[in-house]
Design an enzyme around this catalytic site. Sequence first.
Site, PDB file in Angstrom:
ATOM      1  N   LYS A 203       0.854  -1.179   0.000  1.00  0.00           N
ATOM      2  CA  LYS A 203       0.000   0.000   0.000  1.00  0.00           C
ATOM      3  C   LYS A 203       0.891   1.230   0.000  1.00  0.00           C
ATOM      4  O   LYS A 203       1.669   1.455   0.931  1.00  0.00           O
ATOM      5  CB  LYS A 203      -0.902   0.000   1.232  1.00  0.00           C
ATOM      6  CG  LYS A 203      -1.769   1.237   1.312  1.00  0.00           C
ATOM      7  CD  LYS A 203      -2.792   1.142   2.409  1.00  0.00           C
ATOM      8  CE  LYS A 203      -3.590   2.430   2.476  1.00  0.00           C
ATOM      9  NZ  LYS A 203      -4.575   2.385   3.564  1.00  0.00           N
ATOM     10  N   LYS A 256      -2.089  -1.517  -3.959  1.00  0.00           N
ATOM     11  CA  LYS A 256      -2.955  -0.348  -3.910  1.00  0.00           C
ATOM     12  C   LYS A 256      -2.138   0.923  -3.967  1.00  0.00           C
ATOM     13  O   LYS A 256      -1.184   1.014  -3.203  1.00  0.00           O
ATOM     14  CB  LYS A 256      -3.739  -0.417  -2.599  1.00  0.00           C
ATOM     15  CG  LYS A 256      -4.625   0.753  -2.339  1.00  0.00           C
ATOM     16  CD  LYS A 256      -5.248   0.597  -0.996  1.00  0.00           C
ATOM     17  CE  LYS A 256      -6.035   1.867  -0.725  1.00  0.00           C
ATOM     18  NZ  LYS A 256      -6.493   1.931   0.622  1.00  0.00           N
TER      19      LYS A 256
HETATM   20  C1  PBG Z   1      -7.508   3.253   5.423  1.00  0.00           C
HETATM   21  C2  PBG Z   1      -7.750   3.227   3.967  1.00  0.00           C
HETATM   22  C3  PBG Z   1      -7.539   4.234   2.998  1.00  0.00           C
HETATM   23  C4  PBG Z   1      -8.004   3.731   1.795  1.00  0.00           C
HETATM   24  C5  PBG Z   1      -8.462   2.446   2.039  1.00  0.00           C
HETATM   25  N1  PBG Z   1      -8.277   2.146   3.378  1.00  0.00           N
HETATM   26  C6  PBG Z   1      -7.062   5.613   3.145  1.00  0.00           C
HETATM   27  C7  PBG Z   1      -5.657   5.919   3.403  1.00  0.00           C
HETATM   28  O1  PBG Z   1      -4.792   5.062   3.626  1.00  0.00           O
HETATM   29  O2  PBG Z   1      -5.399   7.118   3.452  1.00  0.00           O
HETATM   30  C8  PBG Z   1      -8.009   4.481   0.492  1.00  0.00           C
HETATM   31  C9  PBG Z   1      -9.015   4.032  -0.481  1.00  0.00           C
HETATM   32  C10 PBG Z   1      -9.266   4.925  -1.621  1.00  0.00           C
HETATM   33  O3  PBG Z   1      -8.614   5.968  -1.840  1.00  0.00           O
HETATM   34  O4  PBG Z   1     -10.191   4.588  -2.354  1.00  0.00           O
HETATM   35  N2  PBG Z   1      -6.198   3.307   5.820  1.00  0.00           N
END
Ligand code: PBG
Length: 331
Positions: A203, A256
Site C-alpha cells: 500500500k 494499492k
Molecule cells: C484506510 C484506507 C484508505 C483507503 C483504504 N483504506 C485511506 C488511506 O490510507 O489514506 C483508500 C481508499 C481509496 O482511496 O479509495 N487506511
Amino acid sequence: MRRVSFPATRMRRLRRTEALRGLVRETELSARQLVQPLFVVSGEGVREPVSSMPGIERFSISELVSEASELLAVGIRSVMIFGIPSSKDETASGAYDGEGIVQLGVRALKDAHPELTVITDVCLCGYTSHGHCGYIRDPELEGASVDNDLTLELLAKTAISHAEAGADAVAPSDMMDGRVGMIRHQLDEEGHPDVPIIAYSAKYASAFYGPFREAAESTPGFGDRRGYQMDPANAREALREVRLDVEEGADMVMVKPALPYLDVIRRVREETELPICAYQVSGEYSMIQAAAANGWLDARAAALESLTSIRRAGADLIVTYFAKQAAGWLS
Ligand code: PBG
C-alpha cells in the site's frame, strides 16, 4: 501496390471481427471479480452523496442493505465496508466497539443477504482523533509517530470484532509491521480460524487517496502517512512486504493503488501463487468521472479499459468504486 508478404506481419487477421477477437482475447473481466466498497454512517434513511466521488454515496444501515440488494441483482456478490463513526478518540475505540458502525453494518448485511461476501477494512484512521492509522502515545508532541506494537493489539481487537459480527474476510490496510501475524493468531485463538486475511501488502503513500479521505473523514490532522505507507518509488520493497505477509499467514495480498502500480501487480504475480487483489482507489475513480463530466473521455470505455488492464497485469480480483456500474456495462 506492393504487398507486405511476411506472414508474421499480418497481425490484423485475428482482429477482423468481434467473434475472432473474442476467441483470442487473453484477459476476461467479469462482475464475479469485482468488489464494491461501501461507506456506512449512522442515522436513519441516510443516502449522502460524496462530493469528491460522483456516483458514490454514504449509506445508513437500512440503505446499506437495500444497496446490497441492488448489487446482488446486477451480479456484484462482494462488498468492502468502511465505517464513519459518530465520534473519534485517541484509542480509536469505535473501531473495535461490538456495537460500532461497521459491526452493525456487517450484521445487518449478513442477516439480510447471507449470500453476500462481506469484507471489512481493518484500520484505525477513521476512528482516531488525529486521523493516523495507529495509536500515538503523545499526539501533541513534535515528531509524534504511530506506536507499531500497541497498534497491533487494537487492530487485532478490531478484526475480531468484525469476525464476530459475521465478516467473511478482514483486510488490514494500516501497514503496521507484524499485523497479519498478530491478527491471524488472535482470530485463531478467538475461534475464527476460517476467516481469511486479505493483506494490503503493498500500500503506497499515494495522492490518489484524496477523495476517499473526504468520504471517510480520515485525513490526518498533522503530518502524512509516509512513515508507514510505501514510497511510490519502490517496487522491490513491495515484494518484501508481500513475502512477509505470506509468511505471517495472509490468504490474499493486495496492491494499492492499481493503475499507477501495474508493474508492481505484475511483479507480485510472479512472486506468489496467492490470489492478488488490486484496489482501484478513489482518485483513480474520480479522475475518470471528472474527465467524463467534462466530456473529455467516455467513462464506460475508460473504466472498463482500466479494469481490464489491472486484470491483465495479474490481479485476480479488483476492489473498485465502478463495480456496480461495470457489472451493468458487462452484462
Ligand atoms: C484506510 C484506507 C484508505 C483507503 C483504504 N483504506 C485511506 C488511506 O490510507 O489514506 C483508500 C481508499 C481509496 O482511496 O479509495 N487506511
